[in-house]
Design a protein around this motif. Structure first.
Motif, mmCIF file in Angstrom:
data_model
loop_
_atom_site.group_PDB
_atom_site.id
_atom_site.type_symbol
_atom_site.label_atom_id
_atom_site.label_comp_id
_atom_site.label_asym_id
_atom_site.label_seq_id
_atom_site.Cartn_x
_atom_site.Cartn_y
_atom_site.Cartn_z
ATOM 1 N N TRP A 124 4.501 -1.886 -14.744
ATOM 2 C CA TRP A 124 3.293 -2.248 -13.572
ATOM 3 C C TRP A 124 2.581 -0.896 -12.492
ATOM 4 O O TRP A 124 2.812 0.198 -13.435
ATOM 5 N N ILE A 125 1.261 -1.387 -12.161
ATOM 6 C CA ILE A 125 1.243 -0.494 -12.178
ATOM 7 C C ILE A 125 0.254 -0.783 -10.899
ATOM 8 O O ILE A 125 -0.206 -1.642 -10.074
ATOM 9 N N MET A 126 0.493 0.534 -9.438
ATOM 10 C CA MET A 126 0.580 -0.640 -7.934
ATOM 11 C C MET A 126 0.186 0.620 -7.296
ATOM 12 O O MET A 126 0.210 1.871 -7.636
ATOM 13 N N SER A 127 -0.005 0.049 -5.892
ATOM 14 C CA SER A 127 -0.662 1.147 -5.040
ATOM 15 C C SER A 127 0.500 2.075 -4.145
ATOM 16 O O SER A 127 1.921 1.449 -4.402
ATOM 17 N N HIS A 174 -0.373 -0.616 2.774
ATOM 18 C CA HIS A 174 0.494 -2.231 2.869
ATOM 19 C C HIS A 174 0.474 -2.360 1.784
ATOM 20 O O HIS A 174 1.070 -3.188 1.282
ATOM 21 N N PHE A 175 -0.490 -2.745 0.853
ATOM 22 C CA PHE A 175 -0.974 -3.477 -0.259
ATOM 23 C C PHE A 175 0.127 -2.528 -1.235
ATOM 24 O O PHE A 175 1.195 -3.863 -1.894
ATOM 25 N N GLY A 176 1.159 -1.510 -1.373
ATOM 26 C CA GLY A 176 2.184 -1.029 -2.344
ATOM 27 C C GLY A 176 3.333 -1.584 -1.716
ATOM 28 O O GLY A 176 4.338 -2.216 -2.629
ATOM 29 N N GLU A 226 0.733 4.858 -10.104
ATOM 30 C CA GLU A 226 0.548 4.588 -8.713
ATOM 31 C C GLU A 226 -0.662 5.264 -8.329
ATOM 32 O O GLU A 226 -1.291 5.980 -8.673
ATOM 33 N N VAL A 227 -1.555 3.880 -8.273
ATOM 34 C CA VAL A 227 -2.970 4.500 -7.878
ATOM 35 C C VAL A 227 -3.384 3.946 -7.007
ATOM 36 O O VAL A 227 -3.414 2.738 -5.914
ATOM 37 N N GLU A 228 -4.524 4.489 -5.729
ATOM 38 C CA GLU A 228 -5.131 3.715 -4.664
ATOM 39 C C GLU A 228 -6.199 2.259 -4.950
ATOM 40 O O GLU A 228 -6.286 1.109 -3.847
ATOM 41 N N GLU A 229 -7.127 2.628 -5.463
ATOM 42 C CA GLU A 229 -7.994 1.623 -5.805
ATOM 43 C C GLU A 229 -7.396 0.628 -6.464
ATOM 44 O O GLU A 229 -7.012 0.793 -7.722
ATOM 45 N N GLN A 230 -7.847 -0.840 -6.193
ATOM 46 C CA GLN A 230 -7.587 -1.861 -7.253
ATOM 47 C C GLN A 230 -8.732 -1.971 -8.859
ATOM 48 O O GLN A 230 -8.564 -2.000 -9.730
ATOM 49 N N GLY A 272 -0.380 -1.729 -18.284
ATOM 50 C CA GLY A 272 0.850 -2.102 -17.313
ATOM 51 C C GLY A 272 -0.499 -3.544 -16.824
ATOM 52 O O GLY A 272 -1.241 -3.822 -16.930
ATOM 53 N N VAL A 273 0.138 -4.090 -15.755
ATOM 54 C CA VAL A 273 0.003 -5.108 -15.398
ATOM 55 C C VAL A 273 -0.147 -4.653 -13.450
ATOM 56 O O VAL A 273 0.580 -4.271 -13.730
ATOM 57 N N THR A 274 -0.747 -5.653 -12.649
ATOM 58 C CA THR A 274 -0.836 -5.142 -11.194
ATOM 59 C C THR A 274 -1.553 -6.296 -10.976
ATOM 60 O O THR A 274 -1.255 -7.659 -11.619
ATOM 61 N N LEU A 275 -1.371 -6.206 -9.469
ATOM 62 C CA LEU A 275 -1.785 -7.406 -8.955
ATOM 63 C C LEU A 275 -3.154 -7.142 -7.786
ATOM 64 O O LEU A 275 -4.146 -5.780 -7.328
ATOM 65 N N VAL A 276 -4.076 -7.558 -7.868
ATOM 66 C CA VAL A 276 -5.408 -7.866 -7.122
ATOM 67 C C VAL A 276 -6.095 -8.907 -6.607
ATOM 68 O O VAL A 276 -5.559 -10.307 -6.903
ATOM 69 N N SER A 277 -7.106 -8.480 -5.612
ATOM 70 C CA SER A 277 -6.726 -10.264 -4.753
ATOM 71 C C SER A 277 -8.299 -10.228 -5.183
ATOM 72 O O SER A 277 -9.259 -9.868 -5.703
ATOM 73 N N ASP A 278 -8.319 -11.303 -4.301
ATOM 74 C CA ASP A 278 -10.517 -12.024 -4.489
ATOM 75 C C ASP A 278 -11.388 -11.158 -4.299
ATOM 76 O O ASP A 278 -12.088 -11.349 -5.133
ATOM 77 N N LEU A 279 -11.450 -10.076 -3.601
ATOM 78 C CA LEU A 279 -12.470 -8.955 -3.385
ATOM 79 C C LEU A 279 -12.676 -7.957 -4.341
ATOM 80 O O LEU A 279 -13.767 -7.521 -4.720
ATOM 81 N N GLY A 280 -11.350 -7.732 -5.244
ATOM 82 C CA GLY A 280 -11.524 -6.812 -5.770
ATOM 83 C C GLY A 280 -11.793 -7.125 -7.516
ATOM 84 O O GLY A 280 -12.001 -6.645 -8.283
ATOM 85 N N LEU A 281 -12.337 -8.948 -7.917
ATOM 86 C CA LEU A 281 -12.294 -9.684 -8.823
ATOM 87 C C LEU A 281 -13.117 -8.899 -9.055
ATOM 88 O O LEU A 281 -13.694 -8.897 -10.361
ATOM 89 N N ALA A 282 -14.113 -9.007 -7.876
ATOM 90 C CA ALA A 282 -15.805 -8.168 -8.107
ATOM 91 C C ALA A 282 -15.997 -6.747 -9.186
ATOM 92 O O ALA A 282 -17.243 -6.599 -9.923
ATOM 93 N N LEU A 283 -14.456 -6.035 -8.583
ATOM 94 C CA LEU A 283 -14.633 -5.076 -10.000
ATOM 95 C C LEU A 283 -13.310 -4.761 -11.218
ATOM 96 O O LEU A 283 -13.814 -4.026 -11.434
#
Length: 330
Positions: free
Chosen positions: A196-199, A204-206, A225-229, A241-252
């Motif tokens: 996994w790749i996580m905050s 809060h995200f982590g 462990e990284v800060e930005e999506q 690895g895998v991670t979680l991403v939000s709707d707004l993060g998908l633009a990146l």
């Protein structure tokens, strides 16, 4: 007697927090700068406001008295600012907002472009902070408003001196290397064997991501462990690895990353926090409305079902009058 508002603000923070170091951190100054300005304030008033107790500075009785009046003075200045902004035929004001990467890239360009067309006198300045720091910066007066987050599985504790206007509700997805998950959706448990790749856990995200994995019955093996999506997805694209991403993060999202729906829905609410005594400030209301409109145009409207425990507080179709439709942080 010439009382400087910035120095009164520093005195107020010293009274609230107890140390120059803490006051400086809240106001985003160095401790040395705050110490120098407080010494000048003491010279301005011509009486002792502080006394040394070892390495600490303590307010004298007169220092406490002035600090209490500083609260009233600064609140009066804020009310006067609101009155002046709303008195003219057009609104002219500067608003400073706390942001982080995904809202800065996903919401602000459209929102601020539209705001500049409709109300050119409203100038928005932004400051990038960690999501965990933005609400405190609003409370302390360093920002006029800020984006804040609340996860469906990790509700946040809000400050009683702040209110919020819900802007958007984002879904979270699994971001995986291309071809790694052929199904249209996936459970977190099915990703348990992946790195996994996580905050970081302090974020809060982590915390929300770790709690979601725990609820799915496993402790994730976190290799990075990284800060930005955006950074996390770049590492996913490299097969790390895998991670979680939000709707707004998908633009990146870069090439080489598949986005897969989570079988167990996980959401986060994006809100704008502001001080309770700023709730009717015209320029602030216009900024909130512009950002809310930008979110709605992306299909992330605030009338989506909200995470517990605040769902009952939020009414659909919230309009510009935040005090009627916004949510109190508390």
């Amino acid at each position: 007697m010439d009382l400087s508002l910035p120095r009164l603000r520093m005195l107020r923070e010293l009274h609230r927090r107890g140390t120059i170091t803490a006051a400086a951190a809240a106001l985003h100054y160095t401790a040395s700068a705050v110490s120098q300005q407080l010494a000048q304030l003491e010279r301005d008033v011509g009486t002792r406001l502080f006394e040394r107790r070892g390495r600490r500075v303590q307010l004298t009785d007169l220092g406490v008295l002035l600090a209490e009046h500083a609260e009233e003075i600064l609140a009066s200045v804020e009310r006067a600012t609101q009155a002046l902004e709303g008195a003219g035929e057009s609104i002219a004001a500067k608003v400073t907002a706390g942001v982080w990467a995904s809202v800065a890239s996903g919401l602000l360009p459209d929102a601020l472009t539209a705001l500049a067309r409709s109300h050119p006198g409203v100038v928005v300045r932004t400051r990038e902070l960690a999501p965990e720091e933005t609400a405190a910066a609003v409370r302390d007066g360093a920002l006029d408003l800020s984006f804040v987050l609340d996860y469906s599985n990790y509700p946040m504790t809000w400050d009683h001196g702040l209110e919020r206007a819900v802007i958007a509700v984002e879904r979270l997805y699994a971001a995986v290397p291309a071809g790694a998950v052929p199904a249209a959706s996936v459970t977190l448990a099915e990703l348990a064997e992946h790195p996994w790749i996580m905050s970081p856990a302090r974020s809060h995200f982590g915390q929300a991501a770790r709690l979601a994995c725990q609820a799915a019955g496993f402790a994730p093996r976190i290799d990075h462990e990284v800060e930005e999506q955006a950074t996390a997805m770049a590492m996913v694209a490299a097969g790390l690895g895998v991670t979680l991403v939000s709707d707004l993060g998908l633009a990146l999202r870069p090439p080489g990353v598949d986005v897969v729906a989570l079988a167990e829905p996980l959401t986060r609410t994006v809100s704008l926090a502001y001080r309770t005594n700023s709730a009717r400030r015209a320029a602030l209301l216009l900024v909130v409305d512009a950002v809310r409109t930008a979110a709605a145009e992306k299909g992330l409207g605030a009338d989506t079902a909200l995470p517990a425990p605040t769902a009952a507080e939020a009414g659909p179709g919230a309009d510009l009058e935040i005090t009627g439709d916004g949510l109190r942080l508390g």
